[in-house]
Structure formats: structure tokens, C-alpha cells
Design a protein around this motif. Structure first.
Motif: not given
Length: 211
Positions: A130-135, A138-141, A179-192
Motif C-alpha cells: 500500500i505504501a513505501t516508506a523510510f524506517a 531512531q525507532d524503526m517506525l 520499509l526501507i532504511d534511510s541512507t543518511v540517519a538525519e534525513i528524516l529530522t523534522n523541525v517544529n
């Protein structure tokens, strides 16, 4: 991963800017991390690999942008049909428009997303899920707001909203999305928040100096 392109529905882009940015104090989509407002920066990235790219926004945002900006023809606005239920409302609105096509959904609060990360996501797309997403490392979610959502997710999302279950991440978990692994750990860092924004500006400045 399924490599047969004939199995893959057409892919559109959806940049989510409908949040109210209350913790930031000003619209996150207007921050210029890379020399232009983030909403347009992300659109430009997605236009290189998607059929059409839309800005998912609240109705009042669409009116303000249409009145105050001379939008280029390629910048398309898609006001929410399902207000006040978070990003899942923008995603459902997109599927209402084009139910037989897939959507690369991208939140505006991910400043480190770049063309390489988008290309990696598309390369590892599995249209049979149904979807392809990065894990998230930090928590593998699964990260639902930088993901490709296939047409098969549409009825599932509709059912979730009907049951007042509004978490796209829970949909990915329950439906066993690819689920796929992020090639760069910080790429999913969000800013709020302003503090997070200040730290992110320092990170981006450091990356620029390293080039």
C-alpha cells in the motif's frame, strides 16, 4: 522491491503545508532553508520525478496564496476536502482527485530532504504494497510523511477516517507497508520549534561549507 515499471501507477507529488505551525510561531512552509520558501523548494525537487505536483493546504491558505502570489502554472493548489484532521485529510483529498494514481507525500517540516533521498525512495518503491516508506533509524517506525502511497491505500485511508483513526503511521504499521532504511540517519529530522530551526540552520550551513 518490485522493479517492473509496468506494475507502477503514475506517481504524483503532494507537498503538505496544511499544519498551523503553532509551536514554530510562523508558517514552516515559508522558511527559506535552501534559498527559497520550503514549499517551493520541495515542489521543484518533486517536479523532476513526478507527473504533477500539488500543494496540499487549508482552504484559507489557498485563498491567501492565490490572492498574494502569481503562482507559476506548475504550482498547483489542492485545498483540503477534510479539514482539521491532520495530514491524512490532505492525502485523502489527493486520492479523491486522482484515485488510480500514486502519491509521493512530503511534509514541509523536513529541511534535509534532497533529490538523492527522493530518488532513493522511488528506486525502492514497491507498488504491490500500500505504501513505501523510510524506517526512522531512531525507532524503526515508518515515516508516513515522506513516503509513496499507492492507490490501494485509498480505501484503507477512507475507512480509517470514517473510524476517526487519523494516524497515517498506524496505517503503515497495520498494513505492513514496504520499509526501507534511510541512507543518511538525519534525513528524516523534522523541525517544529524555533530552537530546532536554529540548530537546523547551523547543520545546513555546515553542509554547505563542506561542499
Amino acid at each position: 522491491m518490485v522493479s517492473n515499471d509496468t506494475l507502477s501507477p503514475k506517481l504524483n507529488g503532494l507537498v503538505l503545508i496544511g499544519g498551523r505551525s503553532q509551536r514554530m510561531g510562523s508558517p514552516k512552509e515559508n522558511i527559506q532553508w535552501h534559498g527559497k520558501e520550503q514549499r517551493y523548494y520541495l515542489i521543484d525537487l518533486l517536479q523532476a520525478c513526478c507527473e504533477t505536483v500539488y500543494i496540499s493546504c487549508r482552504a484559507e491558505q489557498a485563498r491567501e496564496m492565490a490572492d498574494s502570489l502569481e503562482l507559476e502554472q506548475s504550482y498547483k493548489l489542492l485545498p483540503d476536502n477534510y479539514p482539521n484532521i491532520g495530514p491524512i485529510g490532505g492525502m485523502l483529498t489527493a486520492f479523491d482527485l486522482l484515485p488510480e494514481q500514486a502519491w509521493l507525500v512530503l511534509a514541509c517540516d523536513l529541511p534535509l530532504i534532497d533529490s538523492a533521498a527522493i530518488a532513493y525512495l522511488i528506486q525502492h518503491r514497491d507498488p504491490l504494497k500500500i505504501a513505501t516508506a523510510f524506517a526512522n533509524p531512531q525507532d524503526m517506525l515508518p515515516e508516513p510523511l515522506f513516503a509513496i502511497w499507492e492507490p490501494s491505500s485509498y480505501p484503507i485511508l477512507k475507512e480509517q477516517v470514517a473510524q476517526n483513526r487519523l494516524s497515517p503511521r498506524q496505517v503503515l504499521i497495520q498494513q505492513q507497508a514496504a520499509l526501507i532504511d534511510s541512507t543518511v540517519a538525519e534525513i528524516l529530522t523534522n523541525v517544529n520549534t524555533l530552537g530546532e530551526a536554529s540548530r537546523m540552520k547551523a547543520i545546513i550551513a555546515g553542509k554547505s561549507q563542506d561542499r
